[in-house]
Scaffold this motif. Sequence first.
Motif, PDB file in Angstrom:
ATOM      1  N   SER A 195      63.586  42.764 -18.560  1.00 48.12           N
ATOM      2  CA  SER A 195      63.971  43.381 -19.823  1.00 48.12           C
ATOM      3  C   SER A 195      62.789  43.948 -20.605  1.00 48.12           C
ATOM      4  O   SER A 195      62.925  44.309 -21.778  1.00 48.12           O
ATOM      5  CB  SER A 195      64.778  42.380 -20.675  1.00 48.12           C
ATOM      6  N   CYS A 196      61.598  44.036 -19.979  1.00 49.16           N
ATOM      7  CA  CYS A 196      60.469  44.684 -20.652  1.00 49.16           C
ATOM      8  C   CYS A 196      60.786  46.175 -20.852  1.00 49.16           C
ATOM      9  O   CYS A 196      61.306  46.823 -19.954  1.00 49.16           O
ATOM     10  CB  CYS A 196      59.177  44.560 -19.832  1.00 49.16           C
ATOM     11  N   ARG A 197      60.415  46.689 -22.030  1.00 51.17           N
ATOM     12  CA  ARG A 197      60.706  48.096 -22.328  1.00 51.17           C
ATOM     13  C   ARG A 197      59.880  49.027 -21.442  1.00 51.17           C
ATOM     14  O   ARG A 197      60.358  50.055 -20.993  1.00 51.17           O
ATOM     15  CB  ARG A 197      60.423  48.374 -23.805  1.00 51.17           C
ATOM     16  N   ASN A 241      55.072  49.467 -17.116  1.00 54.46           N
ATOM     17  CA  ASN A 241      53.706  48.998 -16.855  1.00 54.46           C
ATOM     18  C   ASN A 241      53.255  47.968 -17.893  1.00 54.46           C
ATOM     19  O   ASN A 241      52.074  47.819 -18.170  1.00 54.46           O
ATOM     20  CB  ASN A 241      52.735  50.182 -16.812  1.00 54.46           C
ATOM     21  N   CYS A 242      54.224  47.245 -18.452  1.00 55.29           N
ATOM     22  CA  CYS A 242      53.953  46.227 -19.478  1.00 55.29           C
ATOM     23  C   CYS A 242      52.989  45.166 -18.932  1.00 55.29           C
ATOM     24  O   CYS A 242      53.126  44.713 -17.797  1.00 55.29           O
ATOM     25  CB  CYS A 242      55.284  45.570 -19.863  1.00 55.29           C
ATOM     26  N   THR A 243      51.979  44.779 -19.731  1.00 54.05           N
ATOM     27  CA  THR A 243      51.069  43.704 -19.307  1.00 54.05           C
ATOM     28  C   THR A 243      51.513  42.359 -19.899  1.00 54.05           C
ATOM     29  O   THR A 243      50.847  41.351 -19.731  1.00 54.05           O
ATOM     30  CB  THR A 243      49.605  43.988 -19.716  1.00 54.05           C
ATOM     31  N   HIS A 244      52.625  42.402 -20.643  1.00 54.88           N
ATOM     32  CA  HIS A 244      53.225  41.195 -21.215  1.00 54.88           C
ATOM     33  C   HIS A 244      52.287  40.499 -22.194  1.00 54.88           C
ATOM     34  O   HIS A 244      52.197  39.267 -22.211  1.00 54.88           O
ATOM     35  CB  HIS A 244      53.679  40.229 -20.105  1.00 54.88           C
ATOM     36  N   ARG A 245      51.592  41.280 -22.969  1.00 56.53           N
ATOM     37  CA  ARG A 245      50.734  40.690 -23.999  1.00 56.53           C
ATOM     38  C   ARG A 245      51.125  41.202 -25.378  1.00 56.53           C
ATOM     39  O   ARG A 245      51.703  40.464 -26.152  1.00 56.53           O
ATOM     40  CB  ARG A 245      49.261  40.956 -23.678  1.00 56.53           C
ATOM     41  N   GLY A 255      58.820  45.112 -27.275  1.00 54.86           N
ATOM     42  CA  GLY A 255      59.951  45.020 -26.357  1.00 54.86           C
ATOM     43  C   GLY A 255      59.622  44.320 -25.055  1.00 54.86           C
ATOM     44  O   GLY A 255      60.242  44.601 -24.024  1.00 54.86           O
ATOM     45  N   CYS A 256      58.658  43.378 -25.092  1.00 56.44           N
ATOM     46  CA  CYS A 256      58.288  42.660 -23.867  1.00 56.44           C
ATOM     47  C   CYS A 256      59.227  41.476 -23.629  1.00 56.44           C
ATOM     48  O   CYS A 256      59.380  40.600 -24.483  1.00 56.44           O
ATOM     49  CB  CYS A 256      56.842  42.167 -23.945  1.00 56.44           C
ATOM     50  N   GLY A 257      59.844  41.441 -22.467  1.00 56.62           N
ATOM     51  CA  GLY A 257      60.776  40.366 -22.113  1.00 56.62           C
ATOM     52  C   GLY A 257      60.094  39.024 -21.948  1.00 56.62           C
ATOM     53  O   GLY A 257      60.681  37.972 -22.232  1.00 56.62           O
ATOM     54  N   VAL A 258      58.820  39.047 -21.508  1.00 59.06           N
ATOM     55  CA  VAL A 258      58.092  37.798 -21.304  1.00 59.06           C
ATOM     56  C   VAL A 258      57.764  37.155 -22.652  1.00 59.06           C
ATOM     57  O   VAL A 258      57.966  35.952 -22.851  1.00 59.06           O
ATOM     58  CB  VAL A 258      56.804  38.035 -20.476  1.00 59.06           C
ATOM     59  N   VAL A 259      57.274  37.989 -23.592  1.00 57.92           N
ATOM     60  CA  VAL A 259      56.969  37.478 -24.928  1.00 57.92           C
ATOM     61  C   VAL A 259      58.251  36.957 -25.599  1.00 57.92           C
ATOM     62  O   VAL A 259      58.246  35.901 -26.243  1.00 57.92           O
ATOM     63  CB  VAL A 259      56.275  38.560 -25.793  1.00 57.92           C
TER      64      VAL A 259
END
Length: 303
Positions: A256-258, A261-265, A269-273
């Motif tokens: 579900s990251c927007r 190439n999200c680094t999740h930091r 819209g980061c799914g991990v965060v």
Amino acid sequence: SAPANAANEGRIIAAHGRHYTVELADGSLRKCFPRGKKAGAAVGDRVRITPQGQDEGAIDAILPRRNLLYRSDEMRSKQFASNVDQLLIVVAVQPTFSDDLTGRALAGAWSAGIAPLIILNKTDLVDALPAARARLAPIAALGVDIVELSALEPEKVHTVLAPRLAGRTNLLLGQSGMGKSTLLNALIPDALAATREHSTALDMGKHTTTSTRLYHLPAPGGDLIDSPGFQAFGLQHLTREDIIRGFPEFTLPIESCRFYNCTHRHEPGCGVVAALQAGKIDPARYALYQRILEENLAGQQRY
Ligand code: GDP
Ligand code: ZN
């Protein structure tokens, strides 16, 4: 180069700096040197050699690897083992093991497609056992199997651990003091004798140190790679995708990251965060991910 011939194929079972011990299909051992100035081989490599003389040979080719692992030594990262199926992470009830090192070991295994198995050693220290189990709970929650044993009881080691090693190439990792050597001796009582014997047989001389060695386990079988002092993978060469594979609990949230190439930091819209904030990802694991990623981006490592 030599014609493809199964009799000239073997596996590297020991590394000695400039040369390697290769075990051929018939069980014979040869002291082999890589041809030319090729990149180094690793223990566990399947190789094709040209026999030379009584007990030497030249390594003509390294056959395709399932994986290649690096260990971290004094800020350097060097390849040392390959074709590993399972990582055995030895932790002890006492002294306290490092959560950081355990997390890095898991990440290194998963990123290389290797199944980890935690061995909780020294269960005879019963008073401290509940605390050790509690510290492993977040890891158990990730679905990692944990085997409890005491390396001081070889019969039990044989019953609970040996069947899980059969048919696989296992790599042994542990912080010093966790009982790695004691466990190795319980699994392979003649391990040290075997090392000495083959060093003598191939006339390697007493000044040759064997850094990494592959042992064949007694029935029910399997192989075990031991690299003295190995307690951390070199993670420097990993790509961002590799590192993320080291955190399998991120897999679903990432969907579900927007940004692809999200680094999740810090991306919106980061799914991990979001999963972290919802309490679905362990904050300590997330912090470890950030540390590994930052070290990697900076091109340096702490271990
Ligand atoms: P290594 O540094 O990981 O190779 O650890 P060692 O095998 O040298 O063991 C460290 C210390 O822990 C030694 O004093 C061992 O005798 C002891 N030890 C190893 N396994 C056990 C165990 O199952 N129970 C207890 N009580 N002590 C152990
Ligand atoms: Zn993200």
